[in-house]
Design an enzyme around this catalytic site. Sequence first.
Site, PDB file in Angstrom:
ATOM      1  N   LYS A   1       0.819  -1.209   0.000  1.00  0.00           N
ATOM      2  CA  LYS A   1       0.000   0.000   0.000  1.00  0.00           C
ATOM      3  C   LYS A   1       0.859   1.268   0.000  1.00  0.00           C
ATOM      4  CE  LYS A   1      -4.404  -1.754   1.507  1.00  0.00           C
ATOM      5  NZ  LYS A   1      -5.507  -1.715   2.482  1.00  0.00           N
TER       6      LYS A   1
ATOM      7  N   ARG B   1      -3.603  -9.973   5.172  1.00  0.00           N
ATOM      8  CA  ARG B   1      -4.017  -9.987   3.759  1.00  0.00           C
ATOM      9  C   ARG B   1      -2.828  -9.507   2.929  1.00  0.00           C
ATOM     10  NH1 ARG B   1      -6.398  -6.524  -0.050  1.00  0.00           N
ATOM     11  NH2 ARG B   1      -7.884  -7.559  -1.450  1.00  0.00           N
TER      12      ARG B   1
END
Length: 279
Positions: free
Chosen positions: A227, A261
């Site tokens: 991210k 995740r």
Amino acid sequence: MNPTHLQCGRYRLPIAAGVAPLVMGILNVTPDSFSDGGRFHSLESALSRAEEMIDAGVDIIDIGGESTRPGAVPLSLEEELRRVLPVVFALRDCGKPLSIDTYKPRVMIEALAAGADMINDVSGFRQPEALIAIKHSDCALCIMHMSTDPQSMQRRPAYQDVVKEVNQFLLERISELDACGVARARLCIDPGFGFGKTLEHNIALLKNLRSIAAAAELPLLAGLSRKSMIGDITGKTVDRRLAGSIAAAIAATANGAAILRVHDVPETIDALKVWRAAI
């Protein structure tokens, strides 16, 4: 008291926060994914990728047909179904729980009928139709916090106290699901890293994962892989964030995450093995 297992459709997964987190592998079947450039958009490439994750020891496979990156254009219902349902049908007997990353109630219904075991909703099941879609199933539910929507969430996100406000949102959603009769054993929470948060907000949440999980008394899922916060910290482009993502996964585990995740399944599992051996 925090649960020791997550009811995930056909599967009952052990949960042990901070010791042996479950690894959820990301399988994006989108042509515009921010993280993998749409490399697994075709059914053949998606199944090959899933097989690699299974061989590496993944615990859950999370299938996503619509990009929710900042500024993403909403996808039609028909196109999302066209992308995800063939993958669910093909993998339904792979021996691993299948999660569907969607906020659309109709996709939830169709995916569960096709063999999905979990729904990962970035909008936190705020749509009344979503509650109806999942109420009578035995699938696991991941309740995520997101500020506004993917189109506008990164436009000057602001909080008085991000940890407190994320906590409050998650507790409200849990209460709503409780009122619908959804068993706690089916629930996990996600503070929503990068979904309407600045770098400072994300770091504050990462440092306080244990208190967030404790307040909800539910297992916490952390999705930090590749991210923008990793890029902000390291200065690396998305294709060079492996080391930063693994470090974030270890930090999340140490701070109380029970599910990770991730995109890089084999590397994350190896890192967790070394980390666990040293604690």
